[in-house]
Design a protein around this motif. Structure first.
Motif, PDB file in Angstrom:
ATOM      1  N   ASP A   9       0.675  -1.265   0.043  1.00  0.00           N
ATOM      2  CA  ASP A   9      -0.052   0.051  -0.020  1.00  0.00           C
ATOM      3  C   ASP A   9       0.810   1.311  -0.071  1.00  0.00           C
ATOM      4  OD1 ASP A   9      -2.691   1.627   0.549  1.00  0.00           O
ATOM      5  OD2 ASP A   9      -1.478   1.932   2.399  1.00  0.00           O
ATOM      6  N   GLU A  10       0.825   2.271  -1.115  1.00  0.00           N
ATOM      7  CA  GLU A  10       1.430   3.261  -1.342  1.00  0.00           C
ATOM      8  C   GLU A  10       1.429   4.415   0.125  1.00  0.00           C
ATOM      9  OE1 GLU A  10       2.502   6.713  -4.299  1.00  0.00           O
ATOM     10  OE2 GLU A  10       0.516   5.419  -4.878  1.00  0.00           O
ATOM     11  N   VAL A  11       0.119   4.346   0.754  1.00  0.00           N
ATOM     12  CA  VAL A  11       0.087   5.441   1.638  1.00  0.00           C
ATOM     13  C   VAL A  11       0.959   4.923   3.002  1.00  0.00           C
ATOM     14  CG1 VAL A  11      -1.452   6.259   3.729  1.00  0.00           C
ATOM     15  CG2 VAL A  11      -2.218   5.975   1.163  1.00  0.00           C
ATOM     16  N   TRP A  12       0.798   3.538   3.191  1.00  0.00           N
ATOM     17  CA  TRP A  12       1.700   3.024   4.290  1.00  0.00           C
ATOM     18  C   TRP A  12       3.210   2.992   3.931  1.00  0.00           C
ATOM     19  CZ3 TRP A  12       0.993   2.307   9.028  1.00  0.00           C
ATOM     20  CH2 TRP A  12       1.743   1.387   9.810  1.00  0.00           C
ATOM     21  N   MET A  13       3.550   2.694   2.774  1.00  0.00           N
ATOM     22  CA  MET A  13       4.930   2.755   2.298  1.00  0.00           C
ATOM     23  C   MET A  13       5.455   4.438   2.586  1.00  0.00           C
ATOM     24  SD  MET A  13       7.945   1.342   1.456  1.00  0.00           S
ATOM     25  CE  MET A  13       7.523   0.146   0.172  1.00  0.00           C
ATOM     26  N   ASN A  14       4.606   5.279   2.261  1.00  0.00           N
ATOM     27  CA  ASN A  14       5.127   6.590   2.247  1.00  0.00           C
ATOM     28  C   ASN A  14       5.196   6.838   3.764  1.00  0.00           C
ATOM     29  OD1 ASN A  14       5.097   7.121  -0.343  1.00  0.00           O
ATOM     30  ND2 ASN A  14       3.164   8.057  -0.426  1.00  0.00           N
ATOM     31  N   ARG A  15       4.300   6.270   4.715  1.00  0.00           N
ATOM     32  CA  ARG A  15       4.465   6.984   6.081  1.00  0.00           C
ATOM     33  C   ARG A  15       5.777   5.969   6.717  1.00  0.00           C
ATOM     34  NH1 ARG A  15       4.554  10.030  10.037  1.00  0.00           N
ATOM     35  NH2 ARG A  15       3.863   9.174  12.352  1.00  0.00           N
ATOM     36  N   VAL A  16       5.813   5.059   6.230  1.00  0.00           N
ATOM     37  CA  VAL A  16       6.997   4.293   6.719  1.00  0.00           C
ATOM     38  C   VAL A  16       8.252   5.184   6.288  1.00  0.00           C
ATOM     39  CG1 VAL A  16       8.692   2.382   6.452  1.00  0.00           C
ATOM     40  CG2 VAL A  16       6.253   2.039   6.843  1.00  0.00           C
ATOM     41  N   ALA A  17       8.501   5.519   5.122  1.00  0.00           N
ATOM     42  CA  ALA A  17       9.580   6.432   4.721  1.00  0.00           C
ATOM     43  C   ALA A  17       9.685   7.851   5.664  1.00  0.00           C
ATOM     44  CB  ALA A  17       9.403   6.640   3.134  1.00  0.00           C
TER      45      ALA A  17
ATOM     46  N   TRP B 197      10.146  -7.609   0.099  1.00  0.00           N
ATOM     47  CA  TRP B 197      11.794  -6.867   0.177  1.00  0.00           C
ATOM     48  C   TRP B 197      12.098  -6.058  -0.812  1.00  0.00           C
ATOM     49  CZ3 TRP B 197      13.918  -4.870   4.150  1.00  0.00           C
ATOM     50  CH2 TRP B 197      13.661  -5.129   5.496  1.00  0.00           C
ATOM     51  N   THR B 198      11.970  -6.540  -2.036  1.00  0.00           N
ATOM     52  CA  THR B 198      12.215  -5.869  -3.370  1.00  0.00           C
ATOM     53  C   THR B 198      11.411  -4.565  -3.378  1.00  0.00           C
ATOM     54  OG1 THR B 198      12.526  -8.048  -4.685  1.00  0.00           O
ATOM     55  CG2 THR B 198      12.139  -5.785  -5.797  1.00  0.00           C
ATOM     56  N   GLN B 199      10.449  -4.348  -2.842  1.00  0.00           N
ATOM     57  CA  GLN B 199       9.658  -2.980  -2.921  1.00  0.00           C
ATOM     58  C   GLN B 199      10.487  -2.087  -1.800  1.00  0.00           C
ATOM     59  OE1 GLN B 199       5.308  -3.205  -3.327  1.00  0.00           O
ATOM     60  NE2 GLN B 199       5.794  -5.412  -3.027  1.00  0.00           N
ATOM     61  N   ILE B 200      10.518  -2.647  -0.520  1.00  0.00           N
ATOM     62  CA  ILE B 200      11.278  -1.920   0.534  1.00  0.00           C
ATOM     63  C   ILE B 200      12.609  -1.245   0.232  1.00  0.00           C
ATOM     64  CG2 ILE B 200      12.033  -1.847   2.899  1.00  0.00           C
ATOM     65  CD1 ILE B 200       9.951  -4.144   3.540  1.00  0.00           C
ATOM     66  N   ALA B 201      13.491  -2.653  -0.484  1.00  0.00           N
ATOM     67  CA  ALA B 201      14.781  -2.036  -0.714  1.00  0.00           C
ATOM     68  C   ALA B 201      14.757  -1.120  -1.887  1.00  0.00           C
ATOM     69  CB  ALA B 201      15.484  -3.266  -1.239  1.00  0.00           C
ATOM     70  N   ASN B 202      14.048  -1.093  -2.795  1.00  0.00           N
ATOM     71  CA  ASN B 202      14.002  -0.058  -3.964  1.00  0.00           C
ATOM     72  C   ASN B 202      13.589   1.218  -3.456  1.00  0.00           C
ATOM     73  OD1 ASN B 202      14.699  -1.334  -6.294  1.00  0.00           O
ATOM     74  ND2 ASN B 202      12.688  -2.227  -6.585  1.00  0.00           N
ATOM     75  N   ARG B 203      12.467   1.317  -2.454  1.00  0.00           N
ATOM     76  CA  ARG B 203      12.100   2.696  -1.840  1.00  0.00           C
ATOM     77  C   ARG B 203      13.622   3.406  -1.235  1.00  0.00           C
ATOM     78  NH1 ARG B 203       7.483   5.452  -0.864  1.00  0.00           N
ATOM     79  NH2 ARG B 203       8.201   7.528  -0.257  1.00  0.00           N
ATOM     80  N   PHE B 204      14.428   2.510  -0.561  1.00  0.00           N
ATOM     81  CA  PHE B 204      15.362   3.256   0.170  1.00  0.00           C
ATOM     82  C   PHE B 204      16.777   2.872  -0.469  1.00  0.00           C
ATOM     83  CE2 PHE B 204      12.101   2.233   3.408  1.00  0.00           C
ATOM     84  CZ  PHE B 204      11.864   3.699   3.640  1.00  0.00           C
ATOM     85  N   LYS B 205      16.708   2.491  -1.720  1.00  0.00           N
ATOM     86  CA  LYS B 205      18.121   2.158  -2.569  1.00  0.00           C
ATOM     87  C   LYS B 205      19.158   3.176  -2.553  1.00  0.00           C
ATOM     88  CE  LYS B 205      18.366   1.261  -6.821  1.00  0.00           C
ATOM     89  NZ  LYS B 205      17.748   0.438  -8.058  1.00  0.00           N
ATOM     90  N   ASP B 206      18.618   4.332  -2.360  1.00  0.00           N
ATOM     91  CA  ASP B 206      19.480   5.505  -2.584  1.00  0.00           C
ATOM     92  C   ASP B 206      20.196   6.090  -0.985  1.00  0.00           C
ATOM     93  OD1 ASP B 206      19.398   5.532  -5.173  1.00  0.00           O
ATOM     94  OD2 ASP B 206      17.728   6.867  -5.074  1.00  0.00           O
ATOM     95  N   GLU B 207      19.474   5.483  -0.067  1.00  0.00           N
ATOM     96  CA  GLU B 207      20.171   5.860   1.430  1.00  0.00           C
ATOM     97  C   GLU B 207      21.382   5.212   1.803  1.00  0.00           C
ATOM     98  OE1 GLU B 207      18.730   8.142   2.768  1.00  0.00           O
ATOM     99  OE2 GLU B 207      16.877   8.329   1.727  1.00  0.00           O
ATOM    100  N   GLY B 208      22.128   5.724   2.410  1.00  0.00           N
ATOM    101  CA  GLY B 208      23.387   5.287   2.784  1.00  0.00           C
ATOM    102  C   GLY B 208      23.422   4.309   3.926  1.00  0.00           C
ATOM    103  N   ASP B 209      24.669   4.176   4.564  1.00  0.00           N
ATOM    104  CA  ASP B 209      25.130   3.074   5.407  1.00  0.00           C
ATOM    105  C   ASP B 209      24.321   3.412   6.917  1.00  0.00           C
ATOM    106  OD1 ASP B 209      26.477   1.136   4.379  1.00  0.00           O
ATOM    107  OD2 ASP B 209      28.495   1.957   5.050  1.00  0.00           O
ATOM    108  N   TRP B 210      23.674   4.786   6.870  1.00  0.00           N
ATOM    109  CA  TRP B 210      23.049   5.055   8.083  1.00  0.00           C
ATOM    110  C   TRP B 210      21.838   4.111   8.377  1.00  0.00           C
ATOM    111  CZ3 TRP B 210      17.895   6.403   7.976  1.00  0.00           C
ATOM    112  CH2 TRP B 210      17.221   6.768   6.940  1.00  0.00           C
TER     113      TRP B 210
END
Length: 427
Positions: free
Chosen positions: A207-215, A272-285
């Motif tokens: 769900d896009e709304v949930w993913m956006n809130r997580v982000a 996990w593919t969707q989660i990883a793609n959402r945050f793929k540009d975030e660094g080691d933090w």
């Protein structure tokens, strides 16, 4: 004349009496032994013997920060100085000199304690990187009952669904994370339940709304300057027998049904593919943790102990699916730290049964274990202190049990385990 003789005799007797008394005092032999007390890193209790004088004539210098002393009577002419030394957790030895006044005479003895053996210096880049990320994470905190909360009572839903305020907490804000940073925390674990927010096969779209809130919440950690861990949480259902609370990572069923498990593994990879793609540009933090406390409801004391290793093998394969899915997305996920878990995240069961997944990126896996000991302090809240320095001893799985568990985790194995400093939070 007779008077003079009697007076002279009395005078000589008095002199003789005084002389005898002086000689008696001079022959009193006071001793303090041994001259040195030696302790291991575990500390303990030893005594120094004082002979030739009673306890009320003996005093010692002040206690140190890591040792205490008290004078214990023995008999009319001897006593003991009882010395108790605390555990030494430092890499430096301890030493102190104690001054003793016994019957007006000055003595001294030494207290020495071994240091903890320092770990060897890193011998390769992977180990050095693991030690660095552990130091950088520092003290961690678990954001419980927030994004991991789920609604299990609404009649219009057949299964739980993730709902941030379902368990009574208000919406999370930036202030929470800023406060953590201000208090000296270095990392935060953000448990996230995805149950009820995942669409149907074959896409299993989140769900896009949930993913956006997580982000948004994960972004709070970044803005505060904290490292963050995100995972799949409560999607395992804890082995519940209540359909309303059953998670889709139901190992007590899936470990024995190959066809059902194959479909769930597709879902796990898609999530996990969707989660990883959402945050793929975030660094080691940002660190990804595969899942949370997967078990059959009996915390490692149920069927998993005598099913021929089926549940352990199933969970190990899920860890491989997780790693493969994340690494395949590329970007920063190629080198991101990934956290895998063992059965129930129990330290001993993890050590005995976890097989580290194959990872194309070397030296970027860590293992999370959870410890709830001492139980009446951490879980039941029956005591406010624990350990040998507390005024109320924990009765259930106290300090000795915790030390034993720690030694089990440190025992060499064929797989390298890097415990996470902040992944020991409660579920």
């Amino acid at each position: 004349m007779k008077y003079i003789k009697n007076l002279l005799f009395a005078l000589l007797a008095a002199i003789a009496f005084v002389a005898c008394g002086s000689e008696s005092e001079e022959t009193v032999n006071i001793s303090v032994a041994p001259a040195t007390l030696e302790f291991t890193t575990q500390g303990g209790q030893q005594s120094v013997s004082v002979t030739g004088v009673a306890s009320d004539k003996v005093s010692v210098s002040a206690n140190g920060g890591w040792y205490t002393m008290n004078v214990v009577p023995n008999n009319a002419t001897s006593c003991y100085i009882r010395v108790k030394v605390e555990v030494n957790t430092a890499f430096e030895p301890r030493e102190a000199t104690v001054k003793v006044n016994a019957g007006g005479q000055e003595f001294q003895f030494s207290i020495k304690q071994d240091a903890v053996v320092a770990p060897p210096a890193p011998d390769n880049e992977a180990v050095a990187a693991a030690m660095k990320v552990s130091r950088d994470m520092g003290f961690g905190w678990n954001l419980g009952n927030q994004l991991d909360a789920q609604n299990t009572w609404d009649a219009k839903y057949d299964t739980p669904y993730a709902d941030e305020t379902a368990w009574g907490n208000p919406l999370c804000t930036q202030a929470t994370f800023d406060g953590l940073k201000a208090k000296g925390f270095g990392s935060v674990r953000i448990p996230i339940t995805w149950q009820g927010r995942i669409g149907a096969a074959p896409d299993y779209a989140i769900d896009e709304v949930w993913m956006n809130r997580v982000a948004e919440v994960v972004g709070y950690a970044k803005k505060a300057g904290l490292k963050a861990i995100i995972n799949l949480h409560h999607d395992e259902g804890g082995g519940s027998t209540n359909p309303k609370e059953m998670g889709w990572l139901d190992i007590k069923t899936l470990a024995y049904d190959a066809n059902a498990n194959a479909e769930v593994e597709k879902k796990l990879a898609a999530v996990w593919t969707q989660i990883a793609n959402r945050f793929k540009d975030e660094g080691d933090w940002l660190i990804f943790e595969s899942m949370n406390e997967v078990q059959d409801g009996d915390w490692g004391w149920g069927k998993s102990r005598n099913d021929g290793g089926k549940q352990y093998a199933c969970l190990n394969h899920w860890q491989q699916v997780f790693v493969d899915a994340v690494r395949a997305t590329g970007g920063q996920n190629t080198n991101r730290w990934l956290c895998v878990v063992g059965y129930a995240q129990n330290p001993q069961l993890t050590r005995e049964n976890l097989v580290l997944p194959t990872d194309p990126t070397k030296g970027r896996l860590m293992v999370a274990v959870h410890s709830y000991d001492p139980f009446d302090f951490c879980t039941e809240g029956k005591v406010g202190q624990w350990g040998h320095t507390g005024n109320v001893a924990a009765s259930k799985n106290g300090e000795e049990t915790l030390e034993t568990s720690s030694r089990v985790c440190r025992k060499p194995t064929s797989t390298r385990v890097f415990p996470s400093s902040s992944a020991s939070s409660a579920a």
